[in-house]
Design a protein around this motif. Structure first.
Motif, PDB file in Angstrom:
ATOM      1  N   ALA A   1      12.889   6.413   3.890  1.00 25.13           N
ATOM      2  CA  ALA A   1      11.517   6.300   4.389  1.00 25.13           C
ATOM      3  C   ALA A   1      10.746   5.211   3.638  1.00 25.13           C
ATOM      4  N   VAL A   2      10.966   5.094   2.331  1.00 21.79           N
ATOM      5  CA  VAL A   2      10.324   4.036   1.537  1.00 21.79           C
ATOM      6  C   VAL A   2      10.787   2.666   2.017  1.00 21.79           C
ATOM      7  N   LEU A   3      12.085   2.502   2.248  1.00 26.12           N
ATOM      8  CA  LEU A   3      12.602   1.217   2.732  1.00 26.12           C
ATOM      9  C   LEU A   3      12.041   0.888   4.109  1.00 26.12           C
ATOM     10  N   ASP A   4      11.934   1.880   4.983  1.00 24.78           N
ATOM     11  CA  ASP A   4      11.321   1.670   6.292  1.00 24.78           C
ATOM     12  C   ASP A   4       9.882   1.179   6.132  1.00 24.78           C
ATOM     13  N   ASP A   5       9.137   1.830   5.247  1.00 24.26           N
ATOM     14  CA  ASP A   5       7.738   1.479   5.005  1.00 24.26           C
ATOM     15  C   ASP A   5       7.608   0.071   4.419  1.00 24.26           C
ATOM     16  N   LEU A   6       8.457  -0.264   3.460  1.00 24.19           N
ATOM     17  CA  LEU A   6       8.417  -1.601   2.868  1.00 24.19           C
ATOM     18  C   LEU A   6       8.693  -2.671   3.921  1.00 24.19           C
ATOM     19  N   ALA A   7       9.705  -2.455   4.744  1.00 22.73           N
ATOM     20  CA  ALA A   7      10.029  -3.422   5.794  1.00 22.73           C
ATOM     21  C   ALA A   7       8.864  -3.581   6.752  1.00 22.73           C
ATOM     22  N   ASP A   8       8.246  -2.474   7.121  1.00 22.28           N
ATOM     23  CA  ASP A   8       7.103  -2.507   8.028  1.00 22.28           C
ATOM     24  C   ASP A   8       5.935  -3.266   7.418  1.00 22.28           C
TER      25      ASP A   8
ATOM     26  N   SER B   1       3.226  -1.410 -11.343  1.00 23.43           N
ATOM     27  CA  SER B   1       2.613  -1.229 -10.022  1.00 23.43           C
ATOM     28  C   SER B   1       3.373  -0.176  -9.218  1.00 23.43           C
ATOM     29  N   ASP B   2       2.722   0.321  -8.175  1.00 30.49           N
ATOM     30  CA  ASP B   2       3.392   1.258  -7.271  1.00 30.49           C
ATOM     31  C   ASP B   2       4.612   0.598  -6.645  1.00 30.49           C
ATOM     32  N   LEU B   3       4.499  -0.683  -6.292  1.00 28.08           N
ATOM     33  CA  LEU B   3       5.629  -1.390  -5.699  1.00 28.08           C
ATOM     34  C   LEU B   3       6.811  -1.427  -6.658  1.00 28.08           C
ATOM     35  N   GLU B   4       6.562  -1.755  -7.920  1.00 27.58           N
ATOM     36  CA  GLU B   4       7.645  -1.782  -8.909  1.00 27.58           C
ATOM     37  C   GLU B   4       8.294  -0.409  -9.037  1.00 27.58           C
ATOM     38  N   ARG B   5       7.487   0.611  -9.071  1.00 29.59           N
ATOM     39  CA  ARG B   5       8.026   1.967  -9.225  1.00 29.59           C
ATOM     40  C   ARG B   5       8.896   2.370  -8.030  1.00 29.59           C
ATOM     41  N   VAL B   6       8.402   2.177  -6.813  1.00 23.25           N
ATOM     42  CA  VAL B   6       9.193   2.624  -5.658  1.00 23.25           C
ATOM     43  C   VAL B   6      10.457   1.785  -5.494  1.00 23.25           C
ATOM     44  N   VAL B   7      10.388   0.490  -5.774  1.00 22.34           N
ATOM     45  CA  VAL B   7      11.589  -0.342  -5.651  1.00 22.34           C
ATOM     46  C   VAL B   7      12.621   0.046  -6.697  1.00 22.34           C
TER      47      VAL B   7
ATOM     48  N   LEU C   1       0.868  -1.174   0.000  1.00 23.01           N
ATOM     49  CA  LEU C   1       0.000   0.000   0.000  1.00 23.01           C
ATOM     50  C   LEU C   1       0.907   1.226   0.000  1.00 23.01           C
ATOM     51  N   ILE C   2       0.872   1.970  -1.071  1.00 21.16           N
ATOM     52  CA  ILE C   2       1.769   3.117  -1.190  1.00 21.16           C
ATOM     53  C   ILE C   2       1.410   4.176  -0.155  1.00 21.16           C
ATOM     54  N   GLY C   3       2.436   4.697   0.487  1.00 21.06           N
ATOM     55  CA  GLY C   3       2.262   5.731   1.491  1.00 21.06           C
ATOM     56  C   GLY C   3       2.839   7.050   1.011  1.00 21.06           C
ATOM     57  N   PRO C   4       2.906   8.020   1.904  1.00 16.00           N
ATOM     58  CA  PRO C   4       3.427   9.335   1.530  1.00 16.00           C
ATOM     59  C   PRO C   4       4.857   9.289   0.994  1.00 16.00           C
ATOM     60  N   ALA C   5       5.721   8.470   1.587  1.00 14.71           N
ATOM     61  CA  ALA C   5       7.114   8.397   1.118  1.00 14.71           C
ATOM     62  C   ALA C   5       7.174   7.831  -0.294  1.00 14.71           C
ATOM     63  N   GLY C   6       6.396   6.788  -0.559  1.00 15.45           N
ATOM     64  CA  GLY C   6       6.375   6.204  -1.904  1.00 15.45           C
ATOM     65  C   GLY C   6       5.859   7.187  -2.938  1.00 15.45           C
TER      66      GLY C   6
END
Length: 104
Positions: free
Chosen positions: A85-92, A43-49, A8-13
């Motif tokens: 922040a994105v890496l923190d969010d992904l790990a969480d 996907s949002d996941l592909e883009r942020v990664v 789920l994409i958040g503000p950092a993503g």
């Protein structure tokens, strides 16, 4: 917050996608930056990664001078802080926070 069904994409993503980090390339005469290409429907996941990977690769493997992109300290700080922040969010979201932070 572990999300078992996906990212789920958040503000950092959203911020990282909006910042649109570019990948550094070597041309015949110099270094240059180009957009990261995505297939339609990425996907949002592909883009942020991929953007996080791009920031990392530019930091560790790229030339650190001679480009307006690198010489903009505010942009570089934004990209680095946002990527962390994105890496923190992904790990969480994936339930890996204790491993990610080495907190056992």
């Amino acid at each position: 917050m572990k999300v078992p069904w996906g990212y789920l994409i958040g503000p950092a993503g959203k911020s990282l996608i909006a910042a649109n980090p570019q990948r550094q390339i070597v041309t015949a005469v110099d270094l240059d930056f180009r957009d990261v290409g995505f297939n339609p429907g990425a996907s949002d996941l592909e883009r942020v990664v991929r953007f996080a990977q791009t920031v990392r690769n530019n930091l560790f493997h790229g030339g650190k001078h001679g480009s307006a992109y690198w010489n903009d300290a505010d942009r570089m700080r934004l990209l680095l802080e946002t990527t962390i922040a994105v890496l923190d969010d992904l790990a969480d979201q994936m339930g890996l926070t204790s491993d990610y932070r080495s907190e056992y």
